[in-house]
Design a protein around this motif. Structure first.
Motif, PDB file in Angstrom:
ATOM      1  N   PRO A  28       0.830  -1.213   0.000  1.00  0.00           N
ATOM      2  CA  PRO A  28       0.000   0.000   0.000  1.00  0.00           C
ATOM      3  C   PRO A  28       0.863   1.261   0.000  1.00  0.00           C
ATOM      4  O   PRO A  28       2.027   1.239   0.408  1.00  0.00           O
ATOM      5  CB  PRO A  28      -0.815  -0.115   1.279  1.00  0.00           C
ATOM      6  CG  PRO A  28      -0.135  -1.127   2.116  1.00  0.00           C
ATOM      7  CD  PRO A  28       0.687  -1.983   1.208  1.00  0.00           C
ATOM      8  N   GLU A  29       0.273   2.339  -0.459  1.00  0.00           N
ATOM      9  CA  GLU A  29       0.981   3.627  -0.530  1.00  0.00           C
ATOM     10  C   GLU A  29       1.154   4.265   0.847  1.00  0.00           C
ATOM     11  O   GLU A  29       2.106   4.966   1.092  1.00  0.00           O
ATOM     12  CB  GLU A  29       0.225   4.581  -1.461  1.00  0.00           C
ATOM     13  CG  GLU A  29      -0.014   4.017  -2.832  1.00  0.00           C
ATOM     14  CD  GLU A  29       0.927   4.573  -3.858  1.00  0.00           C
ATOM     15  OE1 GLU A  29       1.495   5.641  -3.630  1.00  0.00           O
ATOM     16  OE2 GLU A  29       1.083   3.908  -4.891  1.00  0.00           O
ATOM     17  N   GLY A  30       0.210   4.018   1.737  1.00  0.00           N
ATOM     18  CA  GLY A  30       0.266   4.633   3.067  1.00  0.00           C
ATOM     19  C   GLY A  30       0.740   3.652   4.116  1.00  0.00           C
ATOM     20  O   GLY A  30       1.095   2.509   3.830  1.00  0.00           O
ATOM     21  N   GLU A  31       0.671   4.112   5.349  1.00  0.00           N
ATOM     22  CA  GLU A  31       1.159   3.276   6.455  1.00  0.00           C
ATOM     23  C   GLU A  31       0.061   2.858   7.416  1.00  0.00           C
ATOM     24  O   GLU A  31       0.338   2.271   8.456  1.00  0.00           O
ATOM     25  CB  GLU A  31       2.263   4.026   7.204  1.00  0.00           C
ATOM     26  CG  GLU A  31       1.811   5.387   7.702  1.00  0.00           C
ATOM     27  CD  GLU A  31       2.956   6.227   8.213  1.00  0.00           C
ATOM     28  OE1 GLU A  31       2.789   6.795   9.317  1.00  0.00           O
ATOM     29  OE2 GLU A  31       3.987   6.309   7.545  1.00  0.00           O
ATOM     30  N   THR A  32      -1.179   3.134   7.073  1.00  0.00           N
ATOM     31  CA  THR A  32      -2.294   2.765   7.942  1.00  0.00           C
ATOM     32  C   THR A  32      -3.054   1.581   7.340  1.00  0.00           C
ATOM     33  O   THR A  32      -2.886   1.245   6.170  1.00  0.00           O
ATOM     34  CB  THR A  32      -3.268   3.949   8.116  1.00  0.00           C
ATOM     35  OG1 THR A  32      -3.877   4.222   6.850  1.00  0.00           O
ATOM     36  CG2 THR A  32      -2.542   5.178   8.645  1.00  0.00           C
ATOM     37  N   LEU A  33      -3.920   1.010   8.162  1.00  0.00           N
ATOM     38  CA  LEU A  33      -4.755  -0.078   7.660  1.00  0.00           C
ATOM     39  C   LEU A  33      -5.714   0.409   6.575  1.00  0.00           C
ATOM     40  O   LEU A  33      -6.083  -0.358   5.692  1.00  0.00           O
ATOM     41  CB  LEU A  33      -5.524  -0.723   8.808  1.00  0.00           C
ATOM     42  CG  LEU A  33      -4.688  -1.560   9.775  1.00  0.00           C
ATOM     43  CD1 LEU A  33      -5.548  -2.091  10.907  1.00  0.00           C
ATOM     44  CD2 LEU A  33      -3.996  -2.703   9.046  1.00  0.00           C
ATOM     45  N   ASP A  34      -6.097   1.680   6.641  1.00  0.00           N
ATOM     46  CA  ASP A  34      -6.967   2.241   5.606  1.00  0.00           C
ATOM     47  C   ASP A  34      -6.298   2.210   4.230  1.00  0.00           C
ATOM     48  O   ASP A  34      -6.978   2.146   3.203  1.00  0.00           O
ATOM     49  CB  ASP A  34      -7.362   3.682   5.945  1.00  0.00           C
ATOM     50  CG  ASP A  34      -8.322   3.753   7.119  1.00  0.00           C
ATOM     51  OD1 ASP A  34      -8.994   2.741   7.385  1.00  0.00           O
ATOM     52  OD2 ASP A  34      -8.404   4.817   7.757  1.00  0.00           O
ATOM     53  N   ALA A  35      -4.985   2.247   4.204  1.00  0.00           N
ATOM     54  CA  ALA A  35      -4.266   2.208   2.926  1.00  0.00           C
ATOM     55  C   ALA A  35      -4.400   0.846   2.239  1.00  0.00           C
ATOM     56  O   ALA A  35      -4.171   0.735   1.034  1.00  0.00           O
ATOM     57  CB  ALA A  35      -2.788   2.535   3.150  1.00  0.00           C
ATOM     58  N   LEU A  36      -4.792  -0.180   3.008  1.00  0.00           N
ATOM     59  CA  LEU A  36      -4.985  -1.508   2.432  1.00  0.00           C
ATOM     60  C   LEU A  36      -6.299  -1.636   1.655  1.00  0.00           C
ATOM     61  O   LEU A  36      -6.406  -2.455   0.751  1.00  0.00           O
ATOM     62  CB  LEU A  36      -4.968  -2.572   3.529  1.00  0.00           C
ATOM     63  CG  LEU A  36      -3.639  -2.872   4.177  1.00  0.00           C
ATOM     64  CD1 LEU A  36      -3.830  -3.816   5.365  1.00  0.00           C
ATOM     65  CD2 LEU A  36      -2.683  -3.476   3.162  1.00  0.00           C
ATOM     66  N   MET A  37      -7.283  -0.836   2.020  1.00  0.00           N
ATOM     67  CA  MET A  37      -8.610  -0.973   1.416  1.00  0.00           C
ATOM     68  C   MET A  37      -8.610  -0.878  -0.110  1.00  0.00           C
ATOM     69  O   MET A  37      -9.271  -1.683  -0.767  1.00  0.00           O
ATOM     70  CB  MET A  37      -9.592   0.029   2.033  1.00  0.00           C
ATOM     71  CG  MET A  37      -9.974  -0.310   3.463  1.00  0.00           C
ATOM     72  SD  MET A  37     -10.514  -2.013   3.688  1.00  0.00           S
ATOM     73  CE  MET A  37     -12.010  -2.025   2.751  1.00  0.00           C
ATOM     74  N   PRO A  38      -7.900   0.058  -0.725  1.00  0.00           N
ATOM     75  CA  PRO A  38      -7.917   0.107  -2.193  1.00  0.00           C
ATOM     76  C   PRO A  38      -7.282  -1.125  -2.852  1.00  0.00           C
ATOM     77  O   PRO A  38      -7.489  -1.359  -4.038  1.00  0.00           O
ATOM     78  CB  PRO A  38      -7.094   1.355  -2.525  1.00  0.00           C
ATOM     79  CG  PRO A  38      -7.053   2.166  -1.285  1.00  0.00           C
ATOM     80  CD  PRO A  38      -7.185   1.196  -0.151  1.00  0.00           C
TER      81      PRO A  38
END
Length: 191
Positions: A28-38
């Motif tokens: 993922p591009e980010g470092e949070t679990l929300d970054a996994l959603m896409p």
């Protein structure tokens, strides 16, 4: 060529196909679990295709354990199967990137139909190979799961164009149907 060599070659090709598929997964591009959603469509597509390739690998192994001989026709039929399986990573990537858009899902359905056709051809050529085990044609003749799979894959293609998630459910159902290895081969391998 011995059946052991054919099986080893096929195992190697399938290992490369799976490796190509996993290389398509990116972090993922980010470092949070929300970054996994896409990434869920790509990951789901990978898991589905990995299961399919595992099913083919497992049934291919059982099939080759059940036969005694192979022929030149078997070699070509096996290459035909491997050709179609080698296209699965492209279809997997496309449905993952597009989030299961209609045309990619229909194409993926086609890319699942063709290995099923190729596996059926492989079974027929193995049954017809000279010096084959007695009883193999009878044991393999009742291919109910194979016939159901061919029909469902064929239906998934036009359905995918209008209701792609219905086709995805069909793909999951066919995979579930084959998740337990085909037991027709085991009694033959024990002889």
């Amino acid at each position: 060529m011995t059946k052991g060599r054919l099986e080893a070659f096929s195992d190697g090709v399938l290992a490369i196909i799976i490796t190509i598929m996993v290389l398509e997964l990116r972090p993922p591009e980010g470092e949070t679990l929300d970054a996994l959603m896409p990434l869920w469509p790509k990951f789901f597509a990978y898991v589905l295709s990995f299961i399919y390739l595992g099913i083919y690998w497992n049934n291919h192994h059982h099939l080759l354990q059940a036969v005694r001989t192979i022929s030149g026709s078997v070699l070509w039929a096996n290459l035909h199967l491997l050709f179609w399986l080698s296209l699965v990573p492209a279809g997997t990537s496309w449905i993952g990137v597009t989030g299961f858009a209609p045309i990619p899902v229909a194409v993926y359905g086609f890319l699942l139909l063709m290995p099923a056709v190729a596996f059926t051809i492989l079974v027929v050529t193995l049954v017809r190979a000279p010096g084959q085990r007695e009883g193999i044609a009878e044991a393999l003749g009742r291919d109910t799961k194979g016939k159901i799979s061919l029909v469902l894959y064929s239906l998934s293609i036009p359905i995918g164009l209008v209701a792609p998630y219905v086709s995805v459910v069909i793909f999951v159902c066919v995979a579930a149907l084959w998740f337990i290895p085909d037991r027709r081969f085991e009694p033959l391998a024990e002889r």
